[in-house]
Design an enzyme around this catalytic site. Structure first.
Site, PDB file in Angstrom:
ATOM      1  N   CYS A  24       0.914  -1.249  -0.014  1.00 19.39           N
ATOM      2  CA  CYS A  24       0.061   0.013   0.078  1.00 19.39           C
ATOM      3  C   CYS A  24       0.735   1.187  -0.007  1.00 19.39           C
ATOM      4  O   CYS A  24       2.057   1.418   0.579  1.00 19.39           O
ATOM      5  CB  CYS A  24      -0.875   0.172   1.289  1.00 19.39           C
ATOM      6  SG  CYS A  24      -2.162   1.165   1.322  1.00 19.39           S
ATOM      7  N   PRO A  25       0.632   2.266  -0.622  1.00 25.46           N
ATOM      8  CA  PRO A  25      -0.685   2.408  -1.627  1.00 25.46           C
ATOM      9  C   PRO A  25      -0.426   2.037  -3.010  1.00 25.46           C
ATOM     10  O   PRO A  25      -1.098   2.503  -3.988  1.00 25.46           O
ATOM     11  CB  PRO A  25      -0.763   3.858  -1.469  1.00 25.46           C
ATOM     12  CG  PRO A  25       0.578   4.281  -1.577  1.00 25.46           C
ATOM     13  CD  PRO A  25       1.319   3.603  -0.577  1.00 25.46           C
TER      14      PRO A  25
END
Length: 86
Positions: A24-25
């Site tokens: 993430c992201p």
């Protein structure tokens, strides 16, 4: 997670994004970029290993006007399916 949406079998995907190994992201950022390359109504398959994508991709899809079709557990990764909205 009991509210996991399972994708139907036999989806005709227009493109596959390999986001395996990304944290993430990055899976979501790559998804945003790839969805722009397909036509409205086509399906993008995102293959990823980041467990956070289970929340990120469905939430982003609904906020962005796309339809989250669900996910499928694969060996070592998860495939997510998003139908591009208008």
């Amino acid at each position: 997670m009991s509210d996991v949406k399972t994708a139907p079998d036999g989806l005709a995907v227009a493109a596959v994004l390999d986001a395996k190994g990304l944290s993430c992201p990055m899976p979501l950022l790559r998804t945003k970029k790839e969805i722009g390359k397909i036509k409205t109504g086509e399906i993008l398959q995102i293959d990823g290993t980041d467990p956070g994508s289970r929340n990120d991709i469905p939430g982003w899809s609904s906020r962005s006007g796309h339809e989250y079709l669900g996910e499928k557990e694969q060996t070592g990764y998860i495939s997510f399916f998003v139908k591009k909205g208008a």
